[in-house]
Design a protein around this motif. Structure first.
Motif, PDB file in Angstrom:
ATOM      1  N   THR A 184       4.084 -37.320 -37.593  1.00  0.00           N
ATOM      2  CA  THR A 184       3.078 -38.214 -37.010  1.00  0.00           C
ATOM      3  C   THR A 184       2.958 -37.996 -35.503  1.00  0.00           C
ATOM      4  O   THR A 184       3.959 -37.827 -34.805  1.00  0.00           O
ATOM      5  N   ARG A 185       1.716 -38.008 -35.038  1.00  0.00           N
ATOM      6  CA  ARG A 185       1.435 -37.841 -33.613  1.00  0.00           C
ATOM      7  C   ARG A 185       0.942 -39.157 -33.026  1.00  0.00           C
ATOM      8  O   ARG A 185       0.542 -40.076 -33.747  1.00  0.00           O
ATOM      9  N   LYS A 187      -1.803 -39.696 -31.523  1.00  0.00           N
ATOM     10  CA  LYS A 187      -3.203 -39.921 -31.871  1.00  0.00           C
ATOM     11  C   LYS A 187      -3.344 -40.498 -33.281  1.00  0.00           C
ATOM     12  O   LYS A 187      -4.314 -41.214 -33.564  1.00  0.00           O
ATOM     13  N   ASP A 188      -2.368 -40.212 -34.158  1.00  0.00           N
ATOM     14  CA  ASP A 188      -2.406 -40.788 -35.506  1.00  0.00           C
ATOM     15  C   ASP A 188      -2.170 -42.290 -35.451  1.00  0.00           C
ATOM     16  O   ASP A 188      -2.833 -43.062 -36.162  1.00  0.00           O
ATOM     17  N   CYS A 207       7.850 -42.252 -28.519  1.00  0.00           N
ATOM     18  CA  CYS A 207       7.370 -40.884 -28.512  1.00  0.00           C
ATOM     19  C   CYS A 207       8.556 -39.984 -28.201  1.00  0.00           C
ATOM     20  O   CYS A 207       9.454 -40.362 -27.444  1.00  0.00           O
ATOM     21  N   ARG A 328      -0.364 -32.829 -21.100  1.00  0.00           N
ATOM     22  CA  ARG A 328      -1.465 -32.533 -22.023  1.00  0.00           C
ATOM     23  C   ARG A 328      -1.208 -33.137 -23.397  1.00  0.00           C
ATOM     24  O   ARG A 328      -2.120 -33.681 -24.036  1.00  0.00           O
ATOM     25  N   ASP A 329       0.037 -33.069 -23.872  1.00  0.00           N
ATOM     26  CA  ASP A 329       0.355 -33.637 -25.186  1.00  0.00           C
ATOM     27  C   ASP A 329       0.081 -35.138 -25.226  1.00  0.00           C
ATOM     28  O   ASP A 329      -0.363 -35.673 -26.246  1.00  0.00           O
ATOM     29  N   GLU A 332      -3.890 -35.714 -24.919  1.00  0.00           N
ATOM     30  CA  GLU A 332      -4.578 -35.359 -26.158  1.00  0.00           C
ATOM     31  C   GLU A 332      -3.978 -36.029 -27.393  1.00  0.00           C
ATOM     32  O   GLU A 332      -4.470 -35.814 -28.506  1.00  0.00           O
ATOM     33  N   GLY A 333      -2.941 -36.824 -27.194  1.00  0.00           N
ATOM     34  CA  GLY A 333      -2.331 -37.541 -28.311  1.00  0.00           C
ATOM     35  C   GLY A 333      -1.512 -36.679 -29.243  1.00  0.00           C
ATOM     36  O   GLY A 333      -1.226 -37.072 -30.380  1.00  0.00           O
ATOM     37  N   GLU A 334      -1.115 -35.485 -28.785  1.00  0.00           N
ATOM     38  CA  GLU A 334      -0.400 -34.551 -29.646  1.00  0.00           C
ATOM     39  C   GLU A 334       1.115 -34.771 -29.645  1.00  0.00           C
ATOM     40  O   GLU A 334       1.829 -34.157 -30.432  1.00  0.00           O
ATOM     41  N   ARG A 336       4.719 -36.174 -30.452  1.00  0.00           N
ATOM     42  CA  ARG A 336       5.267 -36.807 -31.650  1.00  0.00           C
ATOM     43  C   ARG A 336       5.521 -38.282 -31.392  1.00  0.00           C
ATOM     44  O   ARG A 336       5.989 -38.674 -30.319  1.00  0.00           O
TER      45      ARG A 336
END
Length: 345
Positions: A184-185, A187-188, A207, A328-329, A332-334, A336
């Motif tokens: 799960t990220r 953004k999820d 996170c 960036r993660d 962009e919601g990337e 974990r």
């Protein structure tokens, strides 16, 4: 040569006489006992003077203090003591760190180099940073003061050649096993019910990931039972950990650095980030955290455009320890992410 009050006073008079920039600068008050130091600090506080008070031990150690309890240096080297007194005097006049460095350089080129390096000697050459500090750890500093994105920023590092497993660490803290297994990220979590559901539950989320050789785990509240499996936690092989914790409502922001199971703090106790003022080393000169003093000075000189002290401090943490949070993660919601597991898991 053992430093006495007379030797110190005479040496300072010679120093002042030889440099126009120090004309009229008196030797800070010198106390010979803790009681005298407390009286000195009280007088300084009444006069709204944040300058140095000196405590001279029987063995000739000169201890610089701001207030009765905060020792900022201790030295038995007379030249080093004179430098530290001069540095404090020049800095108290105001000006940017670069201006202070230039003034000390005019007094003595060695002193100028010493100030620029941030340490107690002038050895070594430090390369300028040459990159955008906000692309590293410092991007998160300003919002973190308001507890965004998380109250606690924790970093873990194993011995060289090993890596702390981010998933296992998150699970030991109490992350939902199903979400961890599903990859799960952030953004999820934010996508559920248009983000409203995550807004309600974000205080129960975390996170995690890896960057710069460290494993990071960002969270607010830690669930009951975290670290319950001490054997599994020990098996992660953690040798170092850094904890940055914010309590915005009380304006408390602390650093905890643990290395080989021992807190690195020069016996200062709680290390609050608000102790750091631009141009002043926040920790004991020559102490266990002097590497961070040096990194902060370089950050000040390399990035004069940064006026936020938290950004400078965080950049120094990145430069000295390698701490990073992937910007960036997060944007962009990337990164974990997971919620803390419900009790029935």
């Amino acid at each position: 040569m053992e430093i006495t009050k007379r030797i110190l006073a005479e040496a300072w008079q010679r120093t002042v006489a030889g440099h126009d920039l120090l004309q009229g600068v008196g030797l800070p008050p010198v106390a010979l006992s803790d009681d005298e130091l407390e009286e000195c600090a009280e007088r300084a506080e009444e006069a709204e003077d944040d300058g140095l008070c000196l405590l001279l031990d029987e063995n000739g150690t000169v201890r610089g203090h701001h207030g009765p309890y905060r020792e900022v240096f201790a030295t038995r080297d007379l030249e080093q003591a004179l430098y530290l007194i001069a540095e404090a005097a020049v800095r108290q006049r105001g000006g940017s760190p670069e201006e202070v460095a230039d003034a000390l350089e005019r007094i003595d080129p060695v002193w100028g180099r010493r100030f620029r390096n941030g340490g107690l000697d002038d050895t070594g050459t430090v390369e300028a940073c040459g990159r955008d500090p906000l692309e590293g750890l410092a991007w998160i500093a300003r919002s973190w003061r308001e507890q965004d994105p998380y109250t606690t920023l924790a970093f873990f590092r194993a011995a060289p050649g090993r890596t702390v497993d981010a998933e296992r660490l998150a699970l030991l803290y109490g992350a939902d096993p199903e979400q961890v297994a599903a990859g799960t990220r952030l953004k999820d979590l934010q996508a559920v019910d248009g983000g409203r559901a995550h807004w309600d539950r974000q205080w129960k989320s975390c996170c995690f990931g890896q960057a710069g050789g460290w494993t990071f785990l960002l969270h607010h509240d830690t669930p009951p039972g975290a670290f319950a499996d001490k054997g599994a936690y020990a098996a992660l092989g953690i040798k170092e950990s850094v904890w940055l914790t914010a309590t915005a409502a009380k304006a408390i922001y602390t650093l905890d650095y643990i290395r080989d199971g021992r807190r690195v703090d020069d016996d200062w106790g709680a290390l609050e980030l608000i102790w750091y003022e631009r141009g002043r080393a926040p920790y004991l000169r020559g102490g266990e955290l002097d590497f961070l003093n040096r990194a902060i000075r370089r950050a000040e000189l390399d990035h004069p455009q940064l006026t936020n002290t938290f950004e400078l401090y965080f950049h120094a943490l990145e430069e000295s320890l390698g701490l990073r949070v992937p910007r960036r993660d997060f944007v962009e919601g990337e990164v974990r992410a997971a919620y803390w597991a419900e009790k029935d898991h």
